[in-house]
Design an enzyme around this catalytic site. Structure first.
Site, PDB file in Angstrom:
ATOM      1  N   ASP A 107       2.624 -30.578   7.941  1.00 41.69           N
ATOM      2  CA  ASP A 107       2.932 -31.608   6.951  1.00 41.69           C
ATOM      3  C   ASP A 107       1.735 -32.527   6.790  1.00 41.69           C
ATOM      4  O   ASP A 107       1.001 -32.796   7.756  1.00 41.69           O
ATOM      5  CB  ASP A 107       4.158 -32.429   7.376  1.00 41.69           C
ATOM      6  CG  ASP A 107       5.393 -31.562   7.549  1.00 41.69           C
ATOM      7  OD1 ASP A 107       5.683 -30.785   6.628  1.00 41.69           O
ATOM      8  OD2 ASP A 107       6.047 -31.673   8.598  1.00 41.69           O
TER       9      ASP A 107
ATOM     10  N   ASP B 106       0.610 -36.321   5.219  1.00 48.10           N
ATOM     11  CA  ASP B 106       0.990 -37.630   4.692  1.00 48.10           C
ATOM     12  C   ASP B 106      -0.260 -38.386   4.285  1.00 48.10           C
ATOM     13  O   ASP B 106      -1.292 -38.322   4.956  1.00 48.10           O
ATOM     14  CB  ASP B 106       1.757 -38.441   5.738  1.00 48.10           C
ATOM     15  CG  ASP B 106       3.055 -37.764   6.161  1.00 48.10           C
ATOM     16  OD1 ASP B 106       3.585 -36.966   5.366  1.00 48.10           O
ATOM     17  OD2 ASP B 106       3.523 -38.026   7.282  1.00 48.10           O
TER      18      ASP B 106
ATOM     19  N   ASP C  13       4.610 -46.549  14.171  1.00 49.02           N
ATOM     20  CA  ASP C  13       5.388 -46.472  15.412  1.00 49.02           C
ATOM     21  C   ASP C  13       4.527 -46.259  16.648  1.00 49.02           C
ATOM     22  O   ASP C  13       4.618 -47.000  17.617  1.00 49.02           O
ATOM     23  CB  ASP C  13       6.409 -45.336  15.306  1.00 49.02           C
ATOM     24  CG  ASP C  13       7.473 -45.602  14.262  1.00 49.02           C
ATOM     25  OD1 ASP C  13       7.533 -46.729  13.762  1.00 49.02           O
ATOM     26  OD2 ASP C  13       8.244 -44.672  13.948  1.00 49.02           O
TER      27      ASP C  13
END
Length: 403
Positions: A29, A31, A110
């Protein structure tokens, strides 16, 4: 990224893709972080849409690939009057659309190892929070004060443990110490969101390691309280859960299909067996007792994790078929092998035997029967057939007769 830069916006590859590339892995993925607002990104890409309410982001589709584009997050104070941000009375961040700079965005993420930014124009990696040092030390660390960050979003505790399991890293001391103290905050998370997290925890190839961390840090009991209680009291269930997770990980490594239904069936099996025994002690026959226990346990589990019916129904069929597997003679055996859930029920039987349950050698018997009879045509059970939808009549509704 090139298109955003052409329009004088900043654009960086961020998060797991950068982390995995630095560790020598292959990202799945990608981002992008940018200073462009969601509306500006959407205007630049006709193949995009803005999603989210709590965090507004843009999905840009290129063929089958979806690139997630987020605007840099900024700082906010603790008042609801802050534009774009809102908290609950317990500190949970309900809405957060405060935009800022790259530096502000980094400290809002995070984990340090997921807060690395790569500029494909200058070929530079930007590290604002010590992520490169933590990659070197092979540890997962929460950015900022762990207690504050977990209160903002308790799911961060699950993410911390999930990435530690995925990467084979340790949990940094202060990041880990706060988790058992605040694990009860997971009770405030909507069940639908917890089901999404369940898939990430147990269906991405690291279920066995993840389960151990969830239990070590006292999070598992807030996802599956009854199963956690029973697993603590019986070594068989410990072995069953560990075997279920290990088998799931192996199937994923072998690129075989996995389903939440099977692993949920294993996770909830302790509670189902306990409730079934209670019903039998009250005078119920074994089959109705198993049926009733399955219904009750699934209903209870859905209060914590919203299990869709397309998974809960196969789970219950796997459980109920365990009572039919002792019938290994004649036509009944052939008929059972023709059921859609037979293979899953057979695998579940093998799992029970693998965990040390005495099943009177049924696993070997059913293995031999399948070898002898070969492929058998699968017949749908009544639950697999959807009832026909009622057709709505068209036309105008007749007016009511006068009183």
């Amino acid at each position: 990224m090139a298109r955003l830069r052409d329009k004088e916006h900043q654009a960086y590859l961020v998060g797991g893709a950068v982390r995995d590339l630095l560790l020598g892995g292959h990202p799945k993925d990608f981002d992008i972080a940018t200073d462009a607002t969601p509306e500006e990104v959407h205007a630049l890409f006709g193949n995009s849409r803005i999603i989210g309410r709590r965090f507004r982001i843009v999905h840009v589709r290129f063929g089958r690939e979806v690139i997630e584009v987020t605007t840099f997050r900024g700082h906010h104070d603790d008042t609801e009057a802050t534009t774009g941000a809102k908290r609950s009375s317990r500190g949970l961040l309900l809405r957060d659309n405060v935009f800022g700079t790259l530096e502000e965005d980094a400290v809002r993420r995070d984990l340090t190892v997921n807060a690395l930014y790569y500029d494909s124009g200058s070929f530079e990696v930007f590290d604002q929070v010590g992520g490169l040092d933590d990659l070197e030390a092979r540890q997962v660390r929460v950015i900022g004060d762990p207690a504050t960050r977990y209160r903002e979003d308790p799911v961060r505790m699950l993410r911390c443990l999930r990435f530690a399991a995925k990467l084979g890293f340790n949990v940094e001391k202060s990041s880990g110490a706060a988790i058992p103290r605040l694990a009860a905050l997971l009770d405030d998370i909507p069940p639908a969101r917890l089901f999404d997290e369940f898939g990430k925890l147990f269906l991405t190839g690291n279920a066995q390691a993840t389960l151990r961390l969830l239990r070590e840090y006292r999070c598992f009991e807030h996802l599956f309280p009854d199963s956690a209680r029973l697993a603590d009291s019986d070594g068989f269930y410990d072995r069953l859960l560990d075997a279920a997770m290990g088998n799931t990980d192996q199937r994923i490594r072998q690129e075989k299909p996995v389903t939440p239904a099977f692993i949920l069936a294993a996770v909830l099996w302790p509670a189902v067996c306990e409730r079934r025994q209670q019903l039998e002690n009250q005078g119920e026959k074994p089959v109705p007792a198993m049926h009733g226990a399955g219904q009750e346990i699934v209903a209870q589990a859905c209060q914590r994790i919203a299990i869709p019916r397309r998974f809960s129904m196969p789970m219950r069929e796997i459980w109920e078929m365990q009572l039919r597997l002792p019938r290994t003679e004649g036509k009944r055996a052939i008929e059972l092998m023709s059921k859609r859930r037979f293979r899953a029920a057979y695998d579940f039987l093998l799992l029970r035997e693998q965990a040390g349950e005495d099943c009177s050698g049924l696993g070997a018997i059913w293995t031999r029967l399948q070898e002898e009879h070969g492929p058998i045509e699968i017949v749908d059970s009544p639950d697999d057939r959807r009832p026909p939808r009622r057709r709505r009549r068209g036309g105008r509704r007749r007016p009511a007769p006068p009183a």
